[in-house]
Design a protein around this motif. Structure first.
Motif, PDB file in Angstrom:
ATOM      1  N   ALA A  55       3.541  14.328   8.695  1.00 45.45           N
ATOM      2  CA  ALA A  55       2.148  13.886   8.668  1.00 45.45           C
ATOM      3  C   ALA A  55       1.931  12.767   7.661  1.00 45.45           C
ATOM      4  O   ALA A  55       1.159  11.824   7.931  1.00 45.45           O
ATOM      5  CB  ALA A  55       1.232  15.064   8.343  1.00 45.45           C
ATOM      6  N   ASN A  56       2.589  12.840   6.514  1.00 45.27           N
ATOM      7  CA  ASN A  56       2.258  11.935   5.407  1.00 45.27           C
ATOM      8  C   ASN A  56       3.340  10.917   5.078  1.00 45.27           C
ATOM      9  O   ASN A  56       3.147  10.098   4.171  1.00 45.27           O
ATOM     10  CB  ASN A  56       1.965  12.763   4.151  1.00 45.27           C
ATOM     11  CG  ASN A  56       0.771  13.671   4.338  1.00 45.27           C
ATOM     12  OD1 ASN A  56      -0.264  13.241   4.836  1.00 45.27           O
ATOM     13  ND2 ASN A  56       0.918  14.930   3.966  1.00 45.27           N
ATOM     14  N   GLY A  57       4.453  10.970   5.782  1.00 46.98           N
ATOM     15  CA  GLY A  57       5.522  10.021   5.505  1.00 46.98           C
ATOM     16  C   GLY A  57       6.215   9.592   6.769  1.00 46.98           C
ATOM     17  O   GLY A  57       5.630   9.589   7.858  1.00 46.98           O
ATOM     18  N   LEU A  58       7.484   9.231   6.616  1.00 48.33           N
ATOM     19  CA  LEU A  58       8.328   8.875   7.752  1.00 48.33           C
ATOM     20  C   LEU A  58       9.380   9.963   7.863  1.00 48.33           C
ATOM     21  O   LEU A  58      10.404   9.927   7.192  1.00 48.33           O
ATOM     22  CB  LEU A  58       8.983   7.508   7.528  1.00 48.33           C
ATOM     23  CG  LEU A  58       8.031   6.314   7.448  1.00 48.33           C
ATOM     24  CD1 LEU A  58       8.792   5.054   7.076  1.00 48.33           C
ATOM     25  CD2 LEU A  58       7.296   6.111   8.777  1.00 48.33           C
ATOM     26  N   ALA A  59       9.127  10.935   8.703  1.00 49.23           N
ATOM     27  CA  ALA A  59      10.008  12.094   8.798  1.00 49.23           C
ATOM     28  C   ALA A  59      10.192  12.487  10.247  1.00 49.23           C
ATOM     29  O   ALA A  59       9.312  12.278  11.092  1.00 49.23           O
ATOM     30  CB  ALA A  59       9.444  13.266   7.996  1.00 49.23           C
ATOM     31  N   LEU A  70       6.566   4.579   1.752  1.00 45.94           N
ATOM     32  CA  LEU A  70       6.426   5.896   2.363  1.00 45.94           C
ATOM     33  C   LEU A  70       7.678   6.724   2.102  1.00 45.94           C
ATOM     34  O   LEU A  70       8.797   6.208   2.180  1.00 45.94           O
ATOM     35  CB  LEU A  70       6.221   5.764   3.879  1.00 45.94           C
ATOM     36  CG  LEU A  70       4.922   5.072   4.319  1.00 45.94           C
ATOM     37  CD1 LEU A  70       5.051   4.558   5.745  1.00 45.94           C
ATOM     38  CD2 LEU A  70       3.742   6.041   4.211  1.00 45.94           C
ATOM     39  N   VAL A  71       7.480   7.999   1.816  1.00 41.33           N
ATOM     40  CA  VAL A  71       8.613   8.889   1.650  1.00 41.33           C
ATOM     41  C   VAL A  71       9.343   9.009   2.982  1.00 41.33           C
ATOM     42  O   VAL A  71       8.726   9.019   4.048  1.00 41.33           O
ATOM     43  CB  VAL A  71       8.169  10.268   1.126  1.00 41.33           C
ATOM     44  CG1 VAL A  71       7.258  10.978   2.116  1.00 41.33           C
ATOM     45  CG2 VAL A  71       9.383  11.131   0.785  1.00 41.33           C
ATOM     46  N   LEU A  88       0.855  -1.190   0.000  1.00 42.52           N
ATOM     47  CA  LEU A  88       0.000   0.000   0.000  1.00 42.52           C
ATOM     48  C   LEU A  88       0.888   1.236   0.000  1.00 42.52           C
ATOM     49  O   LEU A  88       1.621   1.488   0.963  1.00 42.52           O
ATOM     50  CB  LEU A  88      -0.916   0.009   1.214  1.00 42.52           C
ATOM     51  CG  LEU A  88      -1.987   1.100   1.203  1.00 42.52           C
ATOM     52  CD1 LEU A  88      -2.942   0.931   0.018  1.00 42.52           C
ATOM     53  CD2 LEU A  88      -2.783   1.098   2.504  1.00 42.52           C
ATOM     54  N   PRO A  89       0.854   2.033  -1.069  1.00 47.94           N
ATOM     55  CA  PRO A  89       1.730   3.204  -1.158  1.00 47.94           C
ATOM     56  C   PRO A  89       1.102   4.453  -0.568  1.00 47.94           C
ATOM     57  O   PRO A  89      -0.079   4.740  -0.783  1.00 47.94           O
ATOM     58  CB  PRO A  89       1.933   3.359  -2.666  1.00 47.94           C
ATOM     59  CG  PRO A  89       0.644   2.861  -3.263  1.00 47.94           C
ATOM     60  CD  PRO A  89       0.154   1.765  -2.340  1.00 47.94           C
ATOM     61  N   PHE A  90       1.911   5.178   0.206  1.00 49.42           N
ATOM     62  CA  PHE A  90       1.602   6.545   0.623  1.00 49.42           C
ATOM     63  C   PHE A  90       0.227   6.639   1.288  1.00 49.42           C
ATOM     64  O   PHE A  90      -0.620   7.447   0.893  1.00 49.42           O
ATOM     65  CB  PHE A  90       1.713   7.490  -0.573  1.00 49.42           C
ATOM     66  CG  PHE A  90       2.967   7.252  -1.377  1.00 49.42           C
ATOM     67  CD1 PHE A  90       4.216   7.375  -0.788  1.00 49.42           C
ATOM     68  CD2 PHE A  90       2.895   6.856  -2.700  1.00 49.42           C
ATOM     69  CE1 PHE A  90       5.373   7.130  -1.519  1.00 49.42           C
ATOM     70  CE2 PHE A  90       4.046   6.610  -3.441  1.00 49.42           C
ATOM     71  CZ  PHE A  90       5.296   6.745  -2.847  1.00 49.42           C
ATOM     72  N   ALA A  91       0.025   5.814   2.294  1.00 50.98           N
ATOM     73  CA  ALA A  91      -1.253   5.770   3.002  1.00 50.98           C
ATOM     74  C   ALA A  91      -1.027   5.993   4.491  1.00 50.98           C
ATOM     75  O   ALA A  91       0.033   5.665   5.043  1.00 50.98           O
ATOM     76  CB  ALA A  91      -1.934   4.421   2.780  1.00 50.98           C
ATOM     77  N   SER A  92      -2.038   6.532   5.139  1.00 49.52           N
ATOM     78  CA  SER A  92      -1.984   6.716   6.584  1.00 49.52           C
ATOM     79  C   SER A  92      -2.073   5.367   7.293  1.00 49.52           C
ATOM     80  O   SER A  92      -2.438   4.341   6.690  1.00 49.52           O
ATOM     81  CB  SER A  92      -3.145   7.602   7.039  1.00 49.52           C
ATOM     82  OG  SER A  92      -4.376   6.912   6.855  1.00 49.52           O
ATOM     83  N   VAL A  93      -1.765   5.382   8.583  1.00 51.09           N
ATOM     84  CA  VAL A  93      -1.905   4.162   9.381  1.00 51.09           C
ATOM     85  C   VAL A  93      -3.357   3.675   9.346  1.00 51.09           C
ATOM     86  O   VAL A  93      -3.623   2.477   9.194  1.00 51.09           O
ATOM     87  CB  VAL A  93      -1.447   4.419  10.824  1.00 51.09           C
ATOM     88  CG1 VAL A  93      -1.755   3.211  11.715  1.00 51.09           C
ATOM     89  CG2 VAL A  93       0.047   4.751  10.869  1.00 51.09           C
TER      90      VAL A  93
END
Length: 307
Positions: free
Chosen positions: A257-261, A230-231, A195-200
């Motif tokens: 918010a949208n990746g691993l940062a 995830l980016v 699953l690409p670029f999705a929230s938990v």
């Protein structure tokens, strides 16, 4: 939790750059090097010096690495005939000594098809289903026997179904956000659902749909690997996170918010939230391929905590 490096070369990277990143991926202990399959840059990137072909790239990397898994997220089904794709992937698997994985998707970026004269059919999902049946069918046909397929979009007659890959079964990845057809396809053909670029929260819902589809197909949901893409943007401190975010044209808060940062501790904590949904593998989308210190930091301060 397996961590894999995932690159987007269409944004601007030649083969030598990809080789450098792949060797760093291997040296730093990551599980795999994956790349996208696109011929046109997206957003504001100029894409220089121009696109590289996914399977030609992986063939080269197969001969210049020794441990890491290699594959695509995702090969575009519109780019290659399924019989040809089966030959290509099996050959690269041989060249790698059995380290190849195939992510296969329907194809979606219409503009790149126009740019390079590639047909962009209206009905892509039905084609993808036939492609999966053909590719897996060719590989699984016993040597010495023939493979025939009569579909709506593709027909193969009396194929020798050669060459064979080294692996008894090349892992097949299927992914996406579709609520019905995508989980059904994954339940039938996939070894891994991505699953690409999705929230938990969205991940938990989609993984649940795939598990339900597997049960309906008479398959143990635990047979599949569940993964996210995830980016990634990690820094030792806020200033380094902001610098790395700026280098890829993003904002640090948006990436948090949208990746691993964030700091290594922040990223480890968020990966743990994905692990709680059933994910056992994360594809780290690395967008600045010249920043090898970034990979070293992730290896030493994120991956080390997860292992």
């Amino acid at each position: 939790m397996d961590l894999r490096i995932f690159t987007e070369p269409q944004q601007g990277a030649d083969y030598d750059t990809l080789l450098t990143v792949a060797k760093a991926t291997e040296d730093l202990g990551f599980d795999a090097f994956f790349r996208s399959d696109h011929y046109l840059s997206m957003g504001s990137a100029d894409g220089l010096p121009g696109p590289t072909d996914a399977w030609i790239t992986l063939a080269g990397l197969a001969r210049e690495t020794s441990r890491i898994r290699l594959g695509t997220l995702m090969t575009a089904g519109t780019f290659r005939l399924p019989g040809v794709l089966a030959i290509q992937v099996a050959q690269v698997d041989q060249m790698s000594g059995g380290r190849i994985e195939l992510g296969l998707g329907a194809g979606w970026f219409e503009e790149e098809h126009r740019a390079y004269g590639i047909p962009f059919p209206k009905e892509k999902f039905a084609r993808l289903e036939e492609q999966l049946a053909i590719v897996t069918g060719l590989w699984s046909t016993e040597t010495g026997k023939r493979f025939t397929y009569e579909g709506t979009h593709y027909r193969l007659t009396d194929s020798p179904a050669l060459p064979k890959p080294v692996q008894p079964r090349i892992p097949v990845l299927i992914g996406g956000h579709g609520a019905v057809r995508t989980p059904r396809l994954a339940a039938r053909y996939a070894d891994e659902f991505n699953l690409p670029f999705a929230s938990v929260e969205d991940t938990e819902r989609q993984f649940g749909r795939v598990r339900d589809a597997a049960r309906e197909a008479g398959r143990d949901p635990g047979d599949l690997v569940y993964s996210n893409a995830l980016v990634v943007c990690v820094g030792k401190d806020d200033a380094e996170v902001a610098r790395r975010a700026g280098a890829i044209g993003r904002e640090a808060d948006e990436l948090r918010a949208n990746g691993l940062a964030g700091s290594p501790a922040e990223v480890v904590d968020k990966i743990g939230r994905y692990a709680a949904t059933g994910a056992s593998r994360i594809y780290l989308q690395v967008l600045d391929l010249d920043d090898l210190d970034h990979l070293e930091l992730i290896s030493s301060q994120v991956q080390s905590q997860l292992s």
